[in-house]
Scaffold this motif. Structure first.
Motif, PDB file in Angstrom:
ATOM      1  N   PHE A   1       0.982  -1.353  -0.027  1.00 62.44           N
ATOM      2  CA  PHE A   1      -0.032   0.070   0.031  1.00 62.44           C
ATOM      3  C   PHE A   1       0.888   1.214   0.038  1.00 62.44           C
ATOM      4  O   PHE A   1       0.795   2.271  -0.982  1.00 62.44           O
ATOM      5  N   GLY A   2       1.704   1.294   0.963  1.00 66.69           N
ATOM      6  CA  GLY A   2       2.949   2.385   0.970  1.00 66.69           C
ATOM      7  C   GLY A   2       3.506   2.473  -0.468  1.00 66.69           C
ATOM      8  O   GLY A   2       3.709   3.869  -0.798  1.00 66.69           O
ATOM      9  N   ALA A   3       3.892   1.561  -1.114  1.00 67.05           N
ATOM     10  CA  ALA A   3       4.520   1.484  -2.444  1.00 67.05           C
ATOM     11  C   ALA A   3       3.584   2.245  -3.470  1.00 67.05           C
ATOM     12  O   ALA A   3       3.975   3.132  -4.305  1.00 67.05           O
ATOM     13  N   ALA A   4       2.037   1.959  -3.233  1.00 66.44           N
ATOM     14  CA  ALA A   4       1.442   2.304  -4.369  1.00 66.44           C
ATOM     15  C   ALA A   4       0.900   3.970  -4.002  1.00 66.44           C
ATOM     16  O   ALA A   4       1.144   4.654  -5.000  1.00 66.44           O
ATOM     17  N   VAL A   5       0.921   4.293  -2.777  1.00 70.70           N
ATOM     18  CA  VAL A   5       1.005   5.786  -2.314  1.00 70.70           C
ATOM     19  C   VAL A   5       2.106   6.389  -2.964  1.00 70.70           C
ATOM     20  O   VAL A   5       1.893   7.681  -3.579  1.00 70.70           O
ATOM     21  N   ASP A   6       3.145   6.018  -2.913  1.00 69.12           N
ATOM     22  CA  ASP A   6       4.450   6.584  -3.302  1.00 69.12           C
ATOM     23  C   ASP A   6       4.533   6.820  -4.748  1.00 69.12           C
ATOM     24  O   ASP A   6       4.772   7.959  -5.408  1.00 69.12           O
ATOM     25  N   ALA A   7       3.879   5.667  -5.537  1.00 69.57           N
ATOM     26  CA  ALA A   7       3.983   5.791  -7.030  1.00 69.57           C
ATOM     27  C   ALA A   7       3.128   7.058  -7.379  1.00 69.57           C
ATOM     28  O   ALA A   7       3.255   7.684  -8.413  1.00 69.57           O
TER      29      ALA A   7
ATOM     30  N   VAL B   1      -1.882  15.376  -2.578  1.00 71.14           N
ATOM     31  CA  VAL B   1      -1.512  16.501  -1.980  1.00 71.14           C
ATOM     32  C   VAL B   1       0.137  16.367  -1.648  1.00 71.14           C
ATOM     33  O   VAL B   1       1.186  17.047  -1.851  1.00 71.14           O
ATOM     34  N   ALA B   2       0.419  15.058  -1.448  1.00 70.28           N
ATOM     35  CA  ALA B   2       1.741  14.709  -1.160  1.00 70.28           C
ATOM     36  C   ALA B   2       2.453  14.417  -2.424  1.00 70.28           C
ATOM     37  O   ALA B   2       1.992  13.939  -3.417  1.00 70.28           O
ATOM     38  N   THR B   3       3.714  14.681  -2.780  1.00 66.36           N
ATOM     39  CA  THR B   3       4.616  14.461  -3.732  1.00 66.36           C
ATOM     40  C   THR B   3       5.492  13.133  -3.657  1.00 66.36           C
ATOM     41  O   THR B   3       6.313  12.793  -4.570  1.00 66.36           O
ATOM     42  N   THR B   4       5.567  12.732  -2.495  1.00 65.15           N
ATOM     43  CA  THR B   4       6.257  11.378  -2.180  1.00 65.15           C
ATOM     44  C   THR B   4       5.421  10.593  -1.184  1.00 65.15           C
ATOM     45  O   THR B   4       4.466  11.172  -0.599  1.00 65.15           O
ATOM     46  N   GLY B   5       5.612   9.125  -1.097  1.00 60.84           N
ATOM     47  CA  GLY B   5       5.131   8.487   0.215  1.00 60.84           C
ATOM     48  C   GLY B   5       5.341   8.930   1.284  1.00 60.84           C
ATOM     49  O   GLY B   5       6.283   9.722   1.619  1.00 60.84           O
ATOM     50  N   PHE B   6       5.330   8.081   2.194  1.00 64.74           N
ATOM     51  CA  PHE B   6       5.524   8.092   3.900  1.00 64.74           C
ATOM     52  C   PHE B   6       6.408   7.115   4.267  1.00 64.74           C
ATOM     53  O   PHE B   6       6.520   6.080   3.483  1.00 64.74           O
ATOM     54  N   PRO B   7       7.309   7.319   5.176  1.00 64.52           N
ATOM     55  CA  PRO B   7       8.003   6.404   5.819  1.00 64.52           C
ATOM     56  C   PRO B   7       7.336   4.995   6.062  1.00 64.52           C
ATOM     57  O   PRO B   7       6.265   5.007   6.454  1.00 64.52           O
ATOM     58  N   PRO B   8       7.983   3.950   5.686  1.00 67.03           N
ATOM     59  CA  PRO B   8       7.412   2.633   5.837  1.00 67.03           C
ATOM     60  C   PRO B   8       6.813   2.432   7.123  1.00 67.03           C
ATOM     61  O   PRO B   8       5.557   1.757   7.432  1.00 67.03           O
ATOM     62  N   GLU B   9       7.347   2.773   8.354  1.00 63.49           N
ATOM     63  CA  GLU B   9       7.023   2.586   9.826  1.00 63.49           C
ATOM     64  C   GLU B   9       5.671   3.241   9.731  1.00 63.49           C
ATOM     65  O   GLU B   9       4.845   2.863  10.525  1.00 63.49           O
TER      66      GLU B   9
ATOM     67  N   ALA C   1       1.803   9.421  -5.742  1.00 65.61           N
ATOM     68  CA  ALA C   1       2.375  10.779  -5.064  1.00 65.61           C
ATOM     69  C   ALA C   1       3.482  11.325  -5.956  1.00 65.61           C
ATOM     70  O   ALA C   1       3.469  12.617  -6.520  1.00 65.61           O
ATOM     71  N   ARG C   2       4.359  10.472  -6.624  1.00 64.54           N
ATOM     72  CA  ARG C   2       5.209  10.853  -7.335  1.00 64.54           C
ATOM     73  C   ARG C   2       5.108  11.258  -8.840  1.00 64.54           C
ATOM     74  O   ARG C   2       5.778  11.937  -9.559  1.00 64.54           O
ATOM     75  N   GLU C   3       3.653  11.056  -9.337  1.00 61.79           N
ATOM     76  CA  GLU C   3       3.102  11.433 -10.655  1.00 61.79           C
ATOM     77  C   GLU C   3       2.962  13.087 -10.486  1.00 61.79           C
ATOM     78  O   GLU C   3       3.006  13.769 -11.372  1.00 61.79           O
ATOM     79  N   ARG C   4       2.828  13.553  -9.031  1.00 59.91           N
ATOM     80  CA  ARG C   4       2.878  14.878  -8.902  1.00 59.91           C
ATOM     81  C   ARG C   4       1.595  15.727  -9.620  1.00 59.91           C
ATOM     82  O   ARG C   4       1.749  16.796  -9.867  1.00 59.91           O
ATOM     83  N   LYS C   5       0.840  15.181  -9.690  1.00 61.71           N
ATOM     84  CA  LYS C   5      -0.698  15.686 -10.367  1.00 61.71           C
ATOM     85  C   LYS C   5      -1.859  15.369  -9.298  1.00 61.71           C
ATOM     86  O   LYS C   5      -2.813  16.407  -9.276  1.00 61.71           O
ATOM     87  N   TYR C   6      -1.860  14.332  -8.701  1.00 67.66           N
ATOM     88  CA  TYR C   6      -3.346  14.046  -8.149  1.00 67.66           C
ATOM     89  C   TYR C   6      -3.308  13.994  -6.733  1.00 67.66           C
ATOM     90  O   TYR C   6      -4.322  14.371  -6.075  1.00 67.66           O
TER      91      TYR C   6
END
Ligand SMILES: CC(C)(COP(=O)(O)OP(=O)(O)OC[C@H]1O[C@@H](n2cnc3c(N)ncnc32)[C@H](O)[C@@H]1OP(=O)(O)O)[C@@H](O)C(=O)NCCC(=O)NCCS
Length: 164
Positions: A16-22, A31-39, A24-29
């Protein structure tokens, strides 16, 4: 492969964290532009599972390819409202996954968590998401002008709500 839909579980927190990161890094959709720390993602999912809150994953095998959650606001006076967030990985969009995820999440938020309203914010440029939300019954409640300035471009935030 067939897509499965499951209520959130810690087993899939990393994916799930990897999906959010991916997304977020599209920088379009998002608020975050990267994911969150795994912990912090694991902690987030653990808390959600313990409280049986509304979060669903779309799974392709063991990989999370989409998520949707509607989490109650924490402040007194606002706890009848859930805030919705969602995303589907680029290669899986346009196949009905978002529609299925939002239906499951809204049903859970209403029937299991007793939420009375769901709110969300979406960038005005995100026509696909706005169309999905309108089909799910959301109404536009307002708009924040030039709310984001990213990579030299402004975008408005559309505020939407659904009374359950
Ligand atoms: C918005 C999003 C979650 C929708 O998920 P999806 O699985 O692609 O959506 P669906 O296939 O269920 O389509 C839902 C509706 O979106 C609209 N839609 C889908 N693909 C579209 C496209 N390429 N262009 C315009 N509208 C589109 C349609 O109205 C569609 O309904 P219909 O099939 O009944 O016509 C997904 O596109 C996504 O993850 N986008 C990036 C992240 C994001 O925007 N998150 C929300 C932030 S507020």
């Amino acid at each position: 492969m067939e897509i499965r839909y499951e209520h959130a579980s810690e087993k899939y927190a990393e994916s799930f964290g990897a999906a959010v990161d991916a997304v977020a890094r599209e920088r379009k959709y998002l608020v975050a532009t990267t994911g969150f720390p795994p912990e912090s993602t694991i902690e987030f999912v653990r808390d959600l599972v313990e409280n049986n809150l509304a979060q669903y994953f779309a799974l392709d095998g063991e990989t999370v390819v989409g998520w949707c959650d509607a989490l109650p606001m924490r402040s007194e006076g606002f706890r009848h409202v859930g805030v919705l967030g969602m995303g589907v990985l680029p290669g899986h969009r346009g196949r009905g996954i978002g529609t299925k995820l939002i239906r499951l999440t809204i049903k859970h938020a209403k029937k299991v968590n007793g939420l009375e309203k769901i709110e969300l914010q979406v960038y005005k440029s995100n026509a696909t998401a706005i169309s999905l939300y309108e089909k799910a019954g959301f109404f536009r409640e307002g708009e924040r002008i030039d709310a984001r300035k990213l990579d030299g471009r402004y975008d408005n935030l559309v505020l939407m709500g659904l009374k359950l």
